[in-house]
Design a protein around this motif. Structure first.
Motif, PDB file in Angstrom:
ATOM      1  N   GLN A 141       0.821  -1.212   0.000  1.00 31.18           N
ATOM      2  CA  GLN A 141       0.000   0.000   0.000  1.00 31.18           C
ATOM      3  C   GLN A 141       0.854   1.261   0.000  1.00 31.18           C
ATOM      4  O   GLN A 141       1.672   1.466   0.896  1.00 31.18           O
ATOM      5  CB  GLN A 141      -0.894  -0.032   1.237  1.00 31.18           C
ATOM      6  N   LEU A 142       0.654   2.109  -1.001  1.00 28.63           N
ATOM      7  CA  LEU A 142       1.265   3.434  -1.014  1.00 28.63           C
ATOM      8  C   LEU A 142       0.556   4.289   0.025  1.00 28.63           C
ATOM      9  O   LEU A 142      -0.640   4.557  -0.092  1.00 28.63           O
ATOM     10  CB  LEU A 142       1.144   4.055  -2.406  1.00 28.63           C
ATOM     11  N   LEU A 143       1.303   4.721   1.052  1.00 23.05           N
ATOM     12  CA  LEU A 143       0.718   5.472   2.159  1.00 23.05           C
ATOM     13  C   LEU A 143       0.972   6.966   2.073  1.00 23.05           C
ATOM     14  O   LEU A 143       0.242   7.757   2.669  1.00 23.05           O
ATOM     15  CB  LEU A 143       1.278   4.966   3.495  1.00 23.05           C
ATOM     16  N   HIS A 144       2.031   7.347   1.355  1.00 23.20           N
ATOM     17  CA  HIS A 144       2.468   8.747   1.366  1.00 23.20           C
ATOM     18  C   HIS A 144       3.147   9.039   0.043  1.00 23.20           C
ATOM     19  O   HIS A 144       3.951   8.244  -0.446  1.00 23.20           O
ATOM     20  CB  HIS A 144       3.438   8.960   2.536  1.00 23.20           C
ATOM     21  N   PHE A 145       2.801  10.181  -0.563  1.00 26.84           N
ATOM     22  CA  PHE A 145       3.496  10.659  -1.761  1.00 26.84           C
ATOM     23  C   PHE A 145       3.480  12.173  -1.729  1.00 26.84           C
ATOM     24  O   PHE A 145       2.420  12.782  -1.620  1.00 26.84           O
ATOM     25  CB  PHE A 145       2.833  10.152  -3.039  1.00 26.84           C
ATOM     26  N   GLN A 146       4.673  12.765  -1.814  1.00 24.89           N
ATOM     27  CA  GLN A 146       4.793  14.220  -1.709  1.00 24.89           C
ATOM     28  C   GLN A 146       5.919  14.711  -2.617  1.00 24.89           C
ATOM     29  O   GLN A 146       7.096  14.578  -2.279  1.00 24.89           O
ATOM     30  CB  GLN A 146       5.076  14.631  -0.266  1.00 24.89           C
ATOM     31  N   PRO A 147       5.583  15.265  -3.777  1.00 15.25           N
ATOM     32  CA  PRO A 147       6.627  15.879  -4.605  1.00 15.25           C
ATOM     33  C   PRO A 147       7.300  17.026  -3.871  1.00 15.25           C
ATOM     34  O   PRO A 147       6.688  17.693  -3.026  1.00 15.25           O
ATOM     35  CB  PRO A 147       5.844  16.376  -5.832  1.00 15.25           C
TER      36      PRO A 147
ATOM     37  N   TRP B 265      -3.245   3.444  13.510  1.00 15.26           N
ATOM     38  CA  TRP B 265      -3.679   2.275  12.757  1.00 15.26           C
ATOM     39  C   TRP B 265      -4.143   1.186  13.716  1.00 15.26           C
ATOM     40  O   TRP B 265      -3.491   0.918  14.736  1.00 15.26           O
ATOM     41  CB  TRP B 265      -2.537   1.727  11.900  1.00 15.26           C
ATOM     42  N   GLN B 266      -5.232   0.553  13.369  1.00 16.92           N
ATOM     43  CA  GLN B 266      -5.723  -0.545  14.193  1.00 16.92           C
ATOM     44  C   GLN B 266      -4.735  -1.699  14.189  1.00 16.92           C
ATOM     45  O   GLN B 266      -4.227  -2.084  13.128  1.00 16.92           O
ATOM     46  CB  GLN B 266      -7.069  -1.050  13.666  1.00 16.92           C
ATOM     47  N   ARG B 267      -4.494  -2.243  15.355  1.00 14.17           N
ATOM     48  CA  ARG B 267      -3.569  -3.364  15.453  1.00 14.17           C
ATOM     49  C   ARG B 267      -4.133  -4.568  14.704  1.00 14.17           C
ATOM     50  O   ARG B 267      -5.246  -5.023  14.969  1.00 14.17           O
ATOM     51  CB  ARG B 267      -3.344  -3.719  16.921  1.00 14.17           C
ATOM     52  N   GLY B 268      -3.353  -5.052  13.726  1.00 14.59           N
ATOM     53  CA  GLY B 268      -3.766  -6.210  12.955  1.00 14.59           C
ATOM     54  C   GLY B 268      -4.816  -5.933  11.897  1.00 14.59           C
ATOM     55  O   GLY B 268      -5.193  -6.844  11.154  1.00 14.59           O
ATOM     56  N   GLY B 269      -5.284  -4.705  11.802  1.00 13.74           N
ATOM     57  CA  GLY B 269      -6.327  -4.380  10.829  1.00 13.74           C
ATOM     58  C   GLY B 269      -5.768  -3.693   9.605  1.00 13.74           C
ATOM     59  O   GLY B 269      -4.561  -3.504   9.447  1.00 13.74           O
ATOM     60  N   ALA B 270      -6.675  -3.320   8.722  1.00 13.17           N
ATOM     61  CA  ALA B 270      -6.282  -2.587   7.524  1.00 13.17           C
ATOM     62  C   ALA B 270      -5.812  -1.191   7.901  1.00 13.17           C
ATOM     63  O   ALA B 270      -6.278  -0.603   8.885  1.00 13.17           O
ATOM     64  CB  ALA B 270      -7.458  -2.503   6.551  1.00 13.17           C
ATOM     65  N   ILE B 271      -4.877  -0.656   7.120  1.00 12.66           N
ATOM     66  CA  ILE B 271      -4.394   0.709   7.321  1.00 12.66           C
ATOM     67  C   ILE B 271      -5.297   1.654   6.543  1.00 12.66           C
ATOM     68  O   ILE B 271      -5.466   1.509   5.334  1.00 12.66           O
ATOM     69  CB  ILE B 271      -2.937   0.853   6.846  1.00 12.66           C
ATOM     70  N   ARG B 272      -5.869   2.622   7.250  1.00 16.30           N
ATOM     71  CA  ARG B 272      -6.747   3.579   6.582  1.00 16.30           C
ATOM     72  C   ARG B 272      -5.909   4.734   6.035  1.00 16.30           C
ATOM     73  O   ARG B 272      -5.302   5.478   6.794  1.00 16.30           O
ATOM     74  CB  ARG B 272      -7.805   4.116   7.551  1.00 16.30           C
ATOM     75  N   GLY B 273      -5.881   4.857   4.720  1.00 13.02           N
ATOM     76  CA  GLY B 273      -5.163   5.966   4.118  1.00 13.02           C
ATOM     77  C   GLY B 273      -4.317   5.533   2.944  1.00 13.02           C
ATOM     78  O   GLY B 273      -4.206   4.344   2.613  1.00 13.02           O
ATOM     79  N   GLY B 274      -3.720   6.518   2.269  1.00 17.99           N
ATOM     80  CA  GLY B 274      -2.922   6.218   1.083  1.00 17.99           C
ATOM     81  C   GLY B 274      -3.802   5.680  -0.030  1.00 17.99           C
ATOM     82  O   GLY B 274      -4.866   6.230  -0.329  1.00 17.99           O
ATOM     83  N   VAL B 275      -3.356   4.579  -0.634  1.00 15.98           N
ATOM     84  CA  VAL B 275      -4.133   3.950  -1.716  1.00 15.98           C
ATOM     85  C   VAL B 275      -4.277   2.458  -1.402  1.00 15.98           C
ATOM     86  O   VAL B 275      -3.516   1.629  -1.911  1.00 15.98           O
ATOM     87  CB  VAL B 275      -3.473   4.143  -3.094  1.00 15.98           C
ATOM     88  N   PRO B 276      -5.225   2.078  -0.546  1.00 20.59           N
ATOM     89  CA  PRO B 276      -5.472   0.659  -0.311  1.00 20.59           C
ATOM     90  C   PRO B 276      -5.896  -0.055  -1.594  1.00 20.59           C
ATOM     91  O   PRO B 276      -6.592   0.518  -2.433  1.00 20.59           O
ATOM     92  CB  PRO B 276      -6.607   0.656   0.716  1.00 20.59           C
ATOM     93  N   VAL B 277      -5.465  -1.312  -1.701  1.00 22.15           N
ATOM     94  CA  VAL B 277      -5.884  -2.165  -2.811  1.00 22.15           C
ATOM     95  C   VAL B 277      -7.070  -2.996  -2.337  1.00 22.15           C
ATOM     96  O   VAL B 277      -6.922  -3.863  -1.462  1.00 22.15           O
ATOM     97  CB  VAL B 277      -4.736  -3.085  -3.275  1.00 22.15           C
ATOM     98  N   CYS B 278      -8.241  -2.718  -2.877  1.00 14.54           N
ATOM     99  CA  CYS B 278      -9.438  -3.521  -2.585  1.00 14.54           C
ATOM    100  C   CYS B 278      -9.476  -4.661  -3.597  1.00 14.54           C
ATOM    101  O   CYS B 278      -9.657  -4.413  -4.800  1.00 14.54           O
ATOM    102  CB  CYS B 278     -10.694  -2.664  -2.680  1.00 14.54           C
TER     103      CYS B 278
END
Length: 293
Positions: A57-63, A76-89
């Motif tokens: 998962q790309l979490l951060h991008f800053q030119p 971030w929830q322990r053991g859960g999905a990371i909310r943010g960036g570009v999650p792959v569904c």
């Protein structure tokens, strides 16, 4: 959302992962552990970025010289999905159609991906991540430089046709969600998940108190942020759907109201009625890219 625009705290520009980068460290690529996840930090003359092995998962991008393009939750929830960036569904979007106990948006964002290769040059960085799951294989290719380009390739080795729905669920960083505008969906038909009814977009899209709409249109969208004087061109390819989502005043787990003001999710997807049927040997390709202007 009652707070006046001049005092709304969602406009902080710094990314929650910014403190992991070491000024003048000299390493283009560096692995670190953060909130029990392995992260790959990229420090390039043109940009900073961060990936998580979990989810590929790309979490951060800053030119360089710009504000962050992507939003990420600070906790971030322990053991859960990371909310943010570009999650792959992947390999399904939303709830699984038949297995109620399976995770929302599939296994990909909960699984550790393998980094197959990474190349660096003056223009930027190219990476390739892969996840093998039963008979399925999915690859995420990323090209980062002055802009960002993500390609999601899916295939399966089953002898029978298989169903697939997928999305690149981008969280875009904004000054204040109620002050931004999405252009390019004018006249588009879709489904409003909050109202549980068909919808058609009239004029530019603005979010007042929540939005969750699946439009039957892909292509070029523009995310205009007047407060930051920034316009991002968001291109989707291979996407039958553009999904726009923000919870509004509805609470998100471990994300405060003021923190949630700082994003709008505009996604590339093939989902719902536009889910795919992949024949044996057939590949599905979903692309999401962004650039200024």
């Amino acid at each position: 959302m009652p707070a006046p625009a001049t005092t709304r705290p969602g406009a902080a520009a710094e990314h929650p992962l910014a403190g992991l980068f070491v000024p003048g460290g000299g390493q283009t690529l560096r692995w670190v552990t953060h909130q029990e996840r392995e992260l790959l930090l990229l420090e390039h003359p043109r940009f900073q970025a961060a990936f998580s092995r979990q989810g590929g998962q790309l979490l951060h991008f800053q030119p360089r010289g710009q504000r962050p393009w992507l939003w990420c939750a600070s906790h971030w929830q322990r053991g859960g999905a990371i909310r943010g960036g570009v999650p792959v569904c992947w390999p399904w979007f939303g709830r699984h159609p038949s297995e109620s106990g399976w995770p929302s948006h599939g296994w990909a964002r909960l699984s550790d991906w393998e980094l197959l290769d990474c190349t660096v040059d003056e223009q930027g960085v190219r990476l390739r991540w892969q996840l093998q799951l039963c008979d399925w294989q999915v690859t995420l290719e990323a090209e980062l430089g002055d802009g960002m380009h993500l390609r999601l390739r899916s295939s399966h080795q089953d002898s029978e046709p298989c169903q697939l729905s997928h999305a690149l669920h981008a969280y875009w960083r904004v000054s204040d969600v109620v002050r931004v505008t999405v252009l390019g969906l004018e006249g588009a038909h879709g489904h409003d998940l909050l109202r549980r009814a068909a919808c058609q977009q009239r004029g530019a899209l603005r979010v007042e108190d929540g939005c969750h709409r699946i439009f039957r249109r892909g292509g070029l969208l523009q995310l205009q942020d007047l407060a930051w004087q920034r316009s991002l061109s968001i291109h989707t390819h291979g996407a039958a759907n553009s999904v726009v989502w923000h919870p509004g005043s509805r609470p998100l787990t471990d994300v405060g109201w003021s923190e949630a003001l700082g994003f709008l999710s505009v996604q590339a997807a093939c989902c719902a009625a536009d889910s795919l049927t992949l024949q044996p040997g057939q590949e599905a390709l979903l692309q999401l890219s962004a650039q200024l202007g």
